[in-house]
Design a protein around this motif. Structure first.
Motif, PDB file in Angstrom:
ATOM      1  N   LEU A  88      -8.241   3.634   0.814  1.00 12.67           N
ATOM      2  CA  LEU A  88      -6.941   3.673   1.487  1.00 12.67           C
ATOM      3  C   LEU A  88      -7.101   3.822   3.001  1.00 12.67           C
ATOM      4  O   LEU A  88      -6.297   3.275   3.769  1.00 12.67           O
ATOM      5  CB  LEU A  88      -6.090   4.809   0.918  1.00 12.67           C
ATOM      6  CG  LEU A  88      -5.672   4.650  -0.551  1.00 12.67           C
ATOM      7  CD1 LEU A  88      -4.917   5.881  -1.031  1.00 12.67           C
ATOM      8  CD2 LEU A  88      -4.835   3.392  -0.748  1.00 12.67           C
ATOM      9  N   ARG A  89      -8.129   4.529   3.424  1.00  7.77           N
ATOM     10  CA  ARG A  89      -8.384   4.623   4.865  1.00  7.77           C
ATOM     11  C   ARG A  89      -8.738   3.249   5.430  1.00  7.77           C
ATOM     12  O   ARG A  89      -8.346   2.911   6.552  1.00  7.77           O
ATOM     13  CB  ARG A  89      -9.505   5.638   5.143  1.00  7.77           C
ATOM     14  CG  ARG A  89      -9.030   7.087   5.084  1.00  7.77           C
ATOM     15  CD  ARG A  89     -10.074   8.040   5.647  1.00  7.77           C
ATOM     16  NE  ARG A  89     -11.241   8.145   4.777  1.00  7.77           N
ATOM     17  CZ  ARG A  89     -11.346   9.067   3.814  1.00  7.77           C
ATOM     18  NH1 ARG A  89     -10.367   9.923   3.583  1.00  7.77           N
ATOM     19  NH2 ARG A  89     -12.440   9.114   3.078  1.00  7.77           N
ATOM     20  N   GLU A  90      -9.485   2.460   4.653  1.00 11.27           N
ATOM     21  CA  GLU A  90      -9.766   1.089   5.092  1.00 11.27           C
ATOM     22  C   GLU A  90      -8.471   0.287   5.175  1.00 11.27           C
ATOM     23  O   GLU A  90      -8.292  -0.519   6.100  1.00 11.27           O
ATOM     24  CB  GLU A  90     -10.739   0.418   4.129  1.00 11.27           C
ATOM     25  CG  GLU A  90     -12.169   0.929   4.214  1.00 11.27           C
ATOM     26  CD  GLU A  90     -13.123   0.055   3.418  1.00 11.27           C
ATOM     27  OE1 GLU A  90     -13.021  -1.181   3.541  1.00 11.27           O
ATOM     28  OE2 GLU A  90     -13.949   0.607   2.666  1.00 11.27           O
ATOM     29  N   ALA A  91      -7.578   0.487   4.208  1.00 11.10           N
ATOM     30  CA  ALA A  91      -6.283  -0.198   4.235  1.00 11.10           C
ATOM     31  C   ALA A  91      -5.496   0.195   5.478  1.00 11.10           C
ATOM     32  O   ALA A  91      -4.825  -0.636   6.100  1.00 11.10           O
ATOM     33  CB  ALA A  91      -5.495   0.131   2.965  1.00 11.10           C
ATOM     34  N   ARG A  92      -5.597   1.451   5.853  1.00 11.17           N
ATOM     35  CA  ARG A  92      -4.919   1.922   7.067  1.00 11.17           C
ATOM     36  C   ARG A  92      -5.531   1.283   8.311  1.00 11.17           C
ATOM     37  O   ARG A  92      -4.815   0.864   9.230  1.00 11.17           O
ATOM     38  CB  ARG A  92      -5.023   3.449   7.141  1.00 11.17           C
ATOM     39  CG  ARG A  92      -4.248   4.092   8.281  1.00 11.17           C
ATOM     40  CD  ARG A  92      -4.312   5.611   8.174  1.00 11.17           C
ATOM     41  NE  ARG A  92      -5.689   6.108   8.247  1.00 11.17           N
ATOM     42  CZ  ARG A  92      -6.044   7.370   7.994  1.00 11.17           C
ATOM     43  NH1 ARG A  92      -5.124   8.255   7.629  1.00 11.17           N
ATOM     44  NH2 ARG A  92      -7.302   7.741   8.084  1.00 11.17           N
ATOM     45  N   SER A 105       0.492   2.321   7.135  1.00 14.68           N
ATOM     46  CA  SER A 105       0.866   2.788   8.464  1.00 14.68           C
ATOM     47  C   SER A 105      -0.209   3.698   9.028  1.00 14.68           C
ATOM     48  O   SER A 105      -1.003   4.297   8.295  1.00 14.68           O
ATOM     49  CB  SER A 105       2.199   3.530   8.412  1.00 14.68           C
ATOM     50  OG  SER A 105       2.065   4.752   7.702  1.00 14.68           O
ATOM     51  N   ALA A 106      -0.220   3.833  10.329  1.00 18.64           N
ATOM     52  CA  ALA A 106      -1.262   4.607  11.016  1.00 18.64           C
ATOM     53  C   ALA A 106      -1.227   6.084  10.649  1.00 18.64           C
ATOM     54  O   ALA A 106      -2.241   6.782  10.773  1.00 18.64           O
ATOM     55  CB  ALA A 106      -1.117   4.435  12.525  1.00 18.64           C
ATOM     56  N   ASN A 107      -0.074   6.581  10.212  1.00 15.13           N
ATOM     57  CA  ASN A 107       0.021   8.012   9.870  1.00 15.13           C
ATOM     58  C   ASN A 107      -0.027   8.259   8.362  1.00 15.13           C
ATOM     59  O   ASN A 107       0.347   9.335   7.886  1.00 15.13           O
ATOM     60  CB  ASN A 107       1.308   8.604  10.451  1.00 15.13           C
ATOM     61  CG  ASN A 107       2.552   7.934   9.899  1.00 15.13           C
ATOM     62  OD1 ASN A 107       2.460   6.947   9.184  1.00 15.13           O
ATOM     63  ND2 ASN A 107       3.718   8.479  10.237  1.00 15.13           N
ATOM     64  N   ALA A 108      -0.492   7.294   7.591  1.00 15.69           N
ATOM     65  CA  ALA A 108      -0.583   7.453   6.139  1.00 15.69           C
ATOM     66  C   ALA A 108      -1.557   8.567   5.770  1.00 15.69           C
ATOM     67  O   ALA A 108      -2.664   8.637   6.306  1.00 15.69           O
ATOM     68  CB  ALA A 108      -1.025   6.137   5.495  1.00 15.69           C
ATOM     69  N   GLY A 168       5.919   3.091  -2.820  1.00 12.45           N
ATOM     70  CA  GLY A 168       6.021   4.292  -2.006  1.00 12.45           C
ATOM     71  C   GLY A 168       4.985   4.404  -0.889  1.00 12.45           C
ATOM     72  O   GLY A 168       5.020   5.361  -0.110  1.00 12.45           O
ATOM     73  N   LEU A 169       4.077   3.448  -0.802  1.00 15.22           N
ATOM     74  CA  LEU A 169       3.053   3.499   0.248  1.00 15.22           C
ATOM     75  C   LEU A 169       3.698   3.305   1.617  1.00 15.22           C
ATOM     76  O   LEU A 169       4.515   2.402   1.795  1.00 15.22           O
ATOM     77  CB  LEU A 169       1.981   2.422   0.009  1.00 15.22           C
ATOM     78  CG  LEU A 169       1.055   2.626  -1.189  1.00 15.22           C
ATOM     79  CD1 LEU A 169       0.139   1.425  -1.335  1.00 15.22           C
ATOM     80  CD2 LEU A 169       0.248   3.905  -1.048  1.00 15.22           C
ATOM     81  N   PRO A 170       3.324   4.108   2.588  1.00 14.75           N
ATOM     82  CA  PRO A 170       3.871   3.930   3.954  1.00 14.75           C
ATOM     83  C   PRO A 170       3.280   2.683   4.607  1.00 14.75           C
ATOM     84  O   PRO A 170       2.061   2.563   4.726  1.00 14.75           O
ATOM     85  CB  PRO A 170       3.427   5.217   4.671  1.00 14.75           C
ATOM     86  CG  PRO A 170       2.203   5.659   3.931  1.00 14.75           C
ATOM     87  CD  PRO A 170       2.403   5.253   2.508  1.00 14.75           C
ATOM     88  N   ARG A 171       4.133   1.771   4.997  1.00  6.91           N
ATOM     89  CA  ARG A 171       3.657   0.494   5.569  1.00  6.91           C
ATOM     90  C   ARG A 171       3.891   0.462   7.072  1.00  6.91           C
ATOM     91  O   ARG A 171       4.828   1.076   7.584  1.00  6.91           O
ATOM     92  CB  ARG A 171       4.382  -0.666   4.917  1.00  6.91           C
ATOM     93  CG  ARG A 171       4.325  -0.654   3.379  1.00  6.91           C
ATOM     94  CD  ARG A 171       3.004  -1.101   2.854  1.00  6.91           C
ATOM     95  NE  ARG A 171       2.996  -1.143   1.389  1.00  6.91           N
ATOM     96  CZ  ARG A 171       2.230  -1.927   0.660  1.00  6.91           C
ATOM     97  NH1 ARG A 171       1.387  -2.749   1.238  1.00  6.91           N
ATOM     98  NH2 ARG A 171       2.260  -1.884  -0.652  1.00  6.91           N
TER      99      ARG A 171
END
Length: 210
Positions: free
Chosen positions: A155-159, A165-168, A207-210
């Motif tokens: 998920l950090r790679e996805a960020r 989103s940058a604050n995920a 629900g993932l922050p985009r």
């Protein structure tokens, strides 16, 4: 030798020639199969020994106790599942969120393959934790944390690539996923279909922050 004498004696497992490591590995593999279906407390050692073809009197040659056997099975399952997660979540040629989608689709296919009889060994034993020896609780929590760490990294790679989103909160999202996923697997075994898995994962993605 007469035909009668050539037949194996009733009630006694056929003798299978293996060395120590092979027999121990066979017992663990069989344990993984049975425990993912039945859990630990309801699984008798006799069923495992009969399927593998090992005399009951030899069991303690390989394991000190049923508890030691169960922990060895759990350790082996953890290694197998960690390898499976890495195979999906570390695919550099696939976008991070698609890696998770691919893992979920593979898991769903596995549920169908085994006709929803097998669940997650960690989830199964987690339901028995109140009556299991204390060592199991610590082992189970450590395994779940390792799964969370693997997903959090994905998920950090996805960020990083802008899929989130940058604050995920990647660590929190990973913890949320595994808490919900284990419940969805249990519900899928009850309904004998993949609808609970689909419902959970659709909600997780939405629900993932985009």
């Amino acid at each position: 030798m007469t035909e009668a004498n050539s037949k194996p004696r009733r009630g006694r497992p056929p003798k299978v020639e293996r060395d120590f490591d092979d027999t121990r590995a066979a017992l663990i593999r069989c344990g993984m199969e049975i425990l993912t279906e039945q859990g630990f407390m309801s699984t008798g050692i006799d069923a495992v020994l009969k399927r593998v073809g090992v005399p009951k009197g030899s069991f303690y040659h390989y394991f000190d106790s049923k508890e030691a056997f169960g922990q060895a099975v759990l350790e082996s399952y953890a290694g197998y599942f960690a390898h499976k997660l890495d195979r999906y979540l570390l695919q550099e040629n696939v976008s991070p969120l698609q890696r998770l989608v691919n893992f979920v689709e593979d898991a769903k296919a596995g549920m169908v393959k085994h006709q929803f009889c097998r669940g997650c060994l960690v989830g199964n034993l987690g339901q028995e934790v109140a009556i299991l020896p204390e060592g199991f609780r610590l082992q189970l929590e450590a395994i779940l944390c390792s799964w969370q760490d693997r997903l959090a990294e994905c998920l950090r790679e996805a960020r990083t690539v802008g899929e989130l989103s940058a604050n995920a909160d990647c660590e929190g999202l990973a913890a949320f996923f595994w808490i919900g996923w284990e419940g969805a697997v249990l519900r899928a075994r009850l309904t004998r279909d993949n609808v609970p898995l689909d419902v959970f994962f659709k909600g997780f993605l939405a629900g993932l922050p985009r």
